[in-house]
Motif scaffolding. Structure first.
Motif: not given
Length: 279
Positions: A40-47, A66-79
């Motif tokens: 799964c990924l986190y893709v910034p909204g302005r991508h 805990r793959v989705e929890t880990l991904r979500d922990a990077f959400a703000d970082f990715a944005e």
């Protein structure tokens, strides 16, 4: 076999509900080459498709996956840093009903977890505008085991490397076989440890100050003649000392007050990655 091409967010009209599945936190996608594995990924909204490909950060789960929890922990970082975060899932039970560790060791007798990750990176690049020649790799605990072993085999693919609190380490040791050392890496994987290239990769080793217990570590009979025995703090110091003898200048960040807690050390990891992205 399907010939359907992957849809990118910009292929869809504005307001199409499919856009919400391809930006922000995505679903888990089965890997086309081997659907036993997914990501799964986190893709910034302005991508979008314009400009240079966005940096890619790969965050590898530990044993509990805990793959989705880990991904979500990077959400703000990715944005904040306009990067795409990919979190692979290596399910338990791949090489047998009791298998939880094979991905950490790259499993030369079962499946090549390193090649699975590279296939995920290439597949993601077919849908999103991301850089694939080099990416930033982070893993903690079981993911830290995977990350430092991946680095031996593919240092040229890494823009930076962050290794957190591995419970077993592979030392750069041409006299000891895999996984304790690297003597037979070329025989097993088709390539020896790329120590010269790894010297050019910014490396962070990270651990909690209170990560001194032994709970969750492999029992002695499963470690064999581990040349770097002890708790995770001992292990990460042993790995750093070994790498420094080979000219790999790995920094060590010890996080005050943290134990064996991925999310407790994640701010230190993200500071390291932010500096590498800025560079």
């Amino acid at each position: 076999m399907t010939t359907e091409l992957p849809t990118s967010p910009w292929d869809l009209p504005a307001g199409h509900p499919g856009v919400t599945f391809l930006t922000g936190p995505t679903p888990l996608f089965a890997l086309a080459r081997d659907p036993r594995f997914s990501y799964c990924l986190y893709v910034p909204g302005r991508h979008g498709p314009d400009g240079p490909p966005r940096p890619l950060v790969v965050a590898v789960h530990g044993t509990r996956r805990r793959v989705e929890t880990l991904r979500d922990a990077f959400a703000d970082f990715a944005e904040r840093h306009d990067c795409v975060v990919l979190a692979p899932l290596f399910p338990a039970g791949i090489t047998g009903p009791n298998d939880v560790h094979s991905y950490k060791l790259l499993s030369p007798a079962g499946f090549r977890a390193d090649e699975v990750l590279l296939a995920m990176v290439e597949e993601a690049a077919a849908r999103w505008h991301v850089r694939t020649d080099r990416f930033h790799l982070h893993g903690f605990s079981g993911g830290g085991q995977f990350a430092h072993r991946f680095a031996y085999l593919h240092p040229g693919r890494l823009a930076s490397l962050s290794v957190g609190a591995p419970g077993r380490v592979t030392l750069a040791d041409p006299g000891t076989p895999w996984w304790h050392g690297t003597a037979d890496a070329e025989e097993l994987f088709g390539t020896g440890p790329g120590l010269a290239a790894l010297r050019d990769v910014p490396v962070q080793l990270v651990i909690g100050e209170q990560d001194t217990g032994t709970a969750g570590l492999a029992p002695p009979d499963e470690r064999g003649s581990d040349p770097a025995a002890g708790n995770r703090t001992d292990l990460i110091h042993a790995l750093r000392a070994n790498w420094r003898t080979h000219g790999i200048d790995a920094r060590l960040d010890t996080v005050p007050g943290a134990g064996h807690d991925h999310f407790g050390v994640l701010p230190a990891v993200q500071r390291f990655l932010a500096a590498r992205l800025a560079a």
